[in-house]
Design a protein around this motif. Structure first.
Motif, PDB file in Angstrom:
ATOM      1  N   LYS A 148      -7.542  -4.947  -6.063  1.00 38.36           N
ATOM      2  CA  LYS A 148      -6.512  -5.944  -6.382  1.00 38.36           C
ATOM      3  C   LYS A 148      -6.919  -7.372  -6.021  1.00 38.36           C
ATOM      4  CE  LYS A 148      -3.544  -2.939  -7.915  1.00 38.36           C
ATOM      5  NZ  LYS A 148      -3.164  -2.914  -9.323  1.00 38.36           N
ATOM      6  N   LYS A 149      -7.878  -7.535  -5.106  1.00 35.79           N
ATOM      7  CA  LYS A 149      -8.352  -8.847  -4.670  1.00 35.79           C
ATOM      8  C   LYS A 149      -7.204  -9.809  -4.318  1.00 35.79           C
ATOM      9  CE  LYS A 149     -12.611  -8.673  -7.454  1.00 35.79           C
ATOM     10  NZ  LYS A 149     -13.041  -7.479  -6.885  1.00 35.79           N
ATOM     11  N   PRO A 150      -6.387  -9.444  -3.341  1.00 39.06           N
ATOM     12  CA  PRO A 150      -5.248 -10.295  -2.991  1.00 39.06           C
ATOM     13  C   PRO A 150      -5.692 -11.606  -2.330  1.00 39.06           C
ATOM     14  CG  PRO A 150      -5.517  -8.576  -1.357  1.00 39.06           C
ATOM     15  CD  PRO A 150      -6.505  -8.290  -2.453  1.00 39.06           C
ATOM     16  N   LEU A 151      -4.810 -12.582  -2.378  1.00 36.42           N
ATOM     17  CA  LEU A 151      -5.033 -13.861  -1.714  1.00 36.42           C
ATOM     18  C   LEU A 151      -5.245 -13.635  -0.216  1.00 36.42           C
ATOM     19  CD1 LEU A 151      -5.020 -16.924  -2.185  1.00 36.42           C
ATOM     20  CD2 LEU A 151      -2.540 -16.872  -1.902  1.00 36.42           C
ATOM     21  N   LEU A 152      -4.447 -12.728   0.343  1.00 30.20           N
ATOM     22  CA  LEU A 152      -4.571 -12.332   1.749  1.00 30.20           C
ATOM     23  C   LEU A 152      -3.899 -10.987   1.930  1.00 30.20           C
ATOM     24  CD1 LEU A 152      -1.575 -12.854   3.255  1.00 30.20           C
ATOM     25  CD2 LEU A 152      -2.321 -15.208   2.979  1.00 30.20           C
ATOM     26  N   LYS A 165      -6.231  10.376   8.271  1.00 29.51           N
ATOM     27  CA  LYS A 165      -6.243   8.975   8.712  1.00 29.51           C
ATOM     28  C   LYS A 165      -7.420   8.215   8.088  1.00 29.51           C
ATOM     29  CE  LYS A 165      -5.819   5.917  12.595  1.00 29.51           C
ATOM     30  NZ  LYS A 165      -5.208   5.718  13.864  1.00 29.51           N
ATOM     31  N   VAL A 166      -8.605   8.817   8.096  1.00 29.86           N
ATOM     32  CA  VAL A 166      -9.775   8.151   7.517  1.00 29.86           C
ATOM     33  C   VAL A 166      -9.585   7.959   6.017  1.00 29.86           C
ATOM     34  CG1 VAL A 166     -12.245   8.411   6.995  1.00 29.86           C
ATOM     35  CG2 VAL A 166     -11.400   8.853   9.305  1.00 29.86           C
ATOM     36  N   GLN A 167      -9.115   8.996   5.332  1.00 28.05           N
ATOM     37  CA  GLN A 167      -8.915   8.875   3.891  1.00 28.05           C
ATOM     38  C   GLN A 167      -7.855   7.813   3.581  1.00 28.05           C
ATOM     39  OE1 GLN A 167      -7.316  12.214   1.608  1.00 28.05           O
ATOM     40  NE2 GLN A 167      -8.658  11.639  -0.101  1.00 28.05           N
ATOM     41  N   ASP A 168      -6.809   7.747   4.375  1.00 27.73           N
ATOM     42  CA  ASP A 168      -5.770   6.736   4.198  1.00 27.73           C
ATOM     43  C   ASP A 168      -6.375   5.331   4.316  1.00 27.73           C
ATOM     44  OD1 ASP A 168      -2.614   6.218   4.300  1.00 27.73           O
ATOM     45  OD2 ASP A 168      -3.590   4.879   5.742  1.00 27.73           O
ATOM     46  N   MET A 169      -7.171   5.114   5.337  1.00 27.84           N
ATOM     47  CA  MET A 169      -7.810   3.801   5.545  1.00 27.84           C
ATOM     48  C   MET A 169      -8.761   3.471   4.401  1.00 27.84           C
ATOM     49  SD  MET A 169      -6.849   2.506   8.499  1.00 27.84           S
ATOM     50  CE  MET A 169      -6.862   2.674  10.248  1.00 27.84           C
ATOM     51  N   GLN A 170      -9.536   4.455   3.961  1.00 25.02           N
ATOM     52  CA  GLN A 170     -10.470   4.232   2.853  1.00 25.02           C
ATOM     53  C   GLN A 170      -9.722   3.825   1.586  1.00 25.02           C
ATOM     54  OE1 GLN A 170     -12.432   8.062   2.899  1.00 25.02           O
ATOM     55  NE2 GLN A 170     -14.126   7.304   4.183  1.00 25.02           N
ATOM     56  N   LYS A 171      -8.607   4.497   1.320  1.00 22.26           N
ATOM     57  CA  LYS A 171      -7.830   4.172   0.116  1.00 22.26           C
ATOM     58  C   LYS A 171      -7.187   2.790   0.217  1.00 22.26           C
ATOM     59  CE  LYS A 171      -7.143   8.677  -1.854  1.00 22.26           C
ATOM     60  NZ  LYS A 171      -6.259   9.525  -2.632  1.00 22.26           N
ATOM     61  N   ARG A 172      -6.794   2.385   1.416  1.00 18.37           N
ATOM     62  CA  ARG A 172      -6.257   1.038   1.598  1.00 18.37           C
ATOM     63  C   ARG A 172      -7.339  -0.004   1.286  1.00 18.37           C
ATOM     64  NH1 ARG A 172      -1.231   1.130   4.706  1.00 18.37           N
ATOM     65  NH2 ARG A 172      -0.835   3.295   5.199  1.00 18.37           N
ATOM     66  N   CYS A 173      -8.545   0.248   1.787  1.00 20.33           N
ATOM     67  CA  CYS A 173      -9.661  -0.669   1.522  1.00 20.33           C
ATOM     68  C   CYS A 173      -9.989  -0.709   0.031  1.00 20.33           C
ATOM     69  CB  CYS A 173     -10.894  -0.263   2.331  1.00 20.33           C
ATOM     70  SG  CYS A 173     -10.726  -0.562   4.098  1.00 20.33           S
ATOM     71  N   GLU A 174      -9.953   0.428  -0.637  1.00 21.93           N
ATOM     72  CA  GLU A 174     -10.191   0.487  -2.087  1.00 21.93           C
ATOM     73  C   GLU A 174      -9.149  -0.346  -2.833  1.00 21.93           C
ATOM     74  OE1 GLU A 174     -10.337   4.547  -3.559  1.00 21.93           O
ATOM     75  OE2 GLU A 174     -11.760   5.097  -1.975  1.00 21.93           O
ATOM     76  N   SER A 204     -13.871  -6.818  16.025  1.00 17.20           N
ATOM     77  CA  SER A 204     -14.912  -6.388  15.091  1.00 17.20           C
ATOM     78  C   SER A 204     -15.003  -4.866  14.983  1.00 17.20           C
ATOM     79  CB  SER A 204     -16.271  -6.958  15.509  1.00 17.20           C
ATOM     80  OG  SER A 204     -16.607  -6.505  16.800  1.00 17.20           O
ATOM     81  N   THR A 205     -14.036  -4.156  15.575  1.00 17.32           N
ATOM     82  CA  THR A 205     -14.104  -2.694  15.564  1.00 17.32           C
ATOM     83  C   THR A 205     -13.019  -2.013  14.736  1.00 17.32           C
ATOM     84  OG1 THR A 205     -12.806  -2.490  17.603  1.00 17.32           O
ATOM     85  CG2 THR A 205     -15.204  -2.658  17.846  1.00 17.32           C
ATOM     86  N   TYR A 206     -11.878  -2.663  14.510  1.00 10.39           N
ATOM     87  CA  TYR A 206     -10.808  -2.026  13.737  1.00 10.39           C
ATOM     88  C   TYR A 206     -11.282  -1.784  12.301  1.00 10.39           C
ATOM     89  CZ  TYR A 206      -7.400  -3.132  17.433  1.00 10.39           C
ATOM     90  OH  TYR A 206      -6.717  -3.219  18.617  1.00 10.39           O
ATOM     91  N   TYR A 207     -11.099  -0.573  11.839  1.00 12.66           N
ATOM     92  CA  TYR A 207     -11.598  -0.145  10.535  1.00 12.66           C
ATOM     93  C   TYR A 207     -11.185  -1.100   9.421  1.00 12.66           C
ATOM     94  CZ  TYR A 207     -12.886   3.002   6.724  1.00 12.66           C
ATOM     95  OH  TYR A 207     -13.462   3.536   5.603  1.00 12.66           O
ATOM     96  N   LEU A 208      -9.893  -1.379   9.298  1.00  4.85           N
ATOM     97  CA  LEU A 208      -9.428  -2.239   8.213  1.00  4.85           C
ATOM     98  C   LEU A 208     -10.035  -3.633   8.281  1.00  4.85           C
ATOM     99  CD1 LEU A 208      -5.613  -1.517   7.704  1.00  4.85           C
ATOM    100  CD2 LEU A 208      -7.479  -1.012   6.136  1.00  4.85           C
ATOM    101  N   LEU A 209     -10.176  -4.167   9.467  1.00  3.21           N
ATOM    102  CA  LEU A 209     -10.733  -5.515   9.615  1.00  3.21           C
ATOM    103  C   LEU A 209     -12.196  -5.568   9.188  1.00  3.21           C
ATOM    104  CD1 LEU A 209      -9.178  -6.668  13.012  1.00  3.21           C
ATOM    105  CD2 LEU A 209      -8.476  -7.346  10.704  1.00  3.21           C
ATOM    106  N   LYS A 210     -12.974  -4.593   9.608  1.00  2.00           N
ATOM    107  CA  LYS A 210     -14.408  -4.658   9.317  1.00  2.00           C
ATOM    108  C   LYS A 210     -14.775  -4.111   7.939  1.00  2.00           C
ATOM    109  CE  LYS A 210     -15.793  -0.439  11.746  1.00  2.00           C
ATOM    110  NZ  LYS A 210     -16.644   0.126  12.774  1.00  2.00           N
ATOM    111  N   THR A 238       0.836  -1.200   0.000  1.00  2.00           N
ATOM    112  CA  THR A 238       0.000   0.000   0.000  1.00  2.00           C
ATOM    113  C   THR A 238       0.869   1.248   0.000  1.00  2.00           C
ATOM    114  OG1 THR A 238      -0.208  -0.072   2.402  1.00  2.00           O
ATOM    115  CG2 THR A 238      -1.991  -1.063   1.123  1.00  2.00           C
ATOM    116  N   ARG A 239       2.093   1.111   0.518  1.00  2.00           N
ATOM    117  CA  ARG A 239       3.053   2.208   0.437  1.00  2.00           C
ATOM    118  C   ARG A 239       4.455   1.627   0.453  1.00  2.00           C
ATOM    119  NH1 ARG A 239       5.109   4.705   5.479  1.00  2.00           N
ATOM    120  NH2 ARG A 239       4.654   3.281   7.173  1.00  2.00           N
TER     121      ARG A 239
END
Length: 178
Positions: free
Chosen positions: A64-68, A50-59, A123-129, A34-35
């Protein structure tokens, strides 16, 4: 986060991530970072970087649909005695839990952890959920613990961390294939 001895989490995260990337590429896997430089995934004029960074990581993960996905971090806690690596996975992801167990077990055994932890559902961490697919957040150690911070700033220990995470991933992929 800035820890003991003014260690910056972002610098250690990037160093360990790059080491992990090289190790996985040696195994024949394509790794999407991601960087690869110091800087976030946000616009300079963003109101909430921070929110925009997380959103872009999720995008990126969605695109890319990685294996993991493995997100490398360093932990902190007000009580300096708290230490040890901790792997988190999304509560409702059975595969995320399996990957987390493989990585946690490898880190516990290869990093001479005095108080081994177990992988932990969240179930609360942004990236996880908000991320699609299998994702783990790997907290490599505590920058608020003098001993661990001292280890985490060294190339040698960063290599050991990256190797342990790689071994956990390879164990998971081997188990997933059988």
């Amino acid at each position: 986060m800035v820890g003991i001895k003014k260690l910056e989490e972002k610098e250690i995260n990037l160093k360990i991530s790059k080491k992990l990337q090289k190790l996985l590429e040696k195994e024949g896997y394509q790794v999407i970072m991601t960087r690869s430089e110091d800087g976030g995934l946000y616009d300079a004029d963003s109101r909430n970087k921070k929110v925009q960074d997380m959103q872009k990581r999720c995008e990126l993960i969605r695109e890319k649909k990685p294996l993991l996905t493995v997100s490398i971090h360093q932990n902190s806690y007000p009580d300096e005695a708290v230490c040890g690596p901790q792997v988190f996975y999304f509560t409702h992801s059975a595969e995320g839990g399996k990957l987390a167990k493989c990585i946690q077990d490898a880190m516990n055994s290869q990093l001479d952890v005095s108080r081994p932890r177990v992988e932990k559902a969240n179930s609360t961490y942004y990236l996880l959920k908000r991320s699609e697919g299998i994702l783990n957040i790997v907290e490599c150690g505590f920058l608020s613990n003098t001993k661990e911070a001292g280890l985490l700033e060294t190339d040698e220990y960063q290599d050991k961390v990256a190797e342990a995470v790689r071994d956990g991933i390879l164990t998971y992929l081997g188990d997933a294939e059988s």
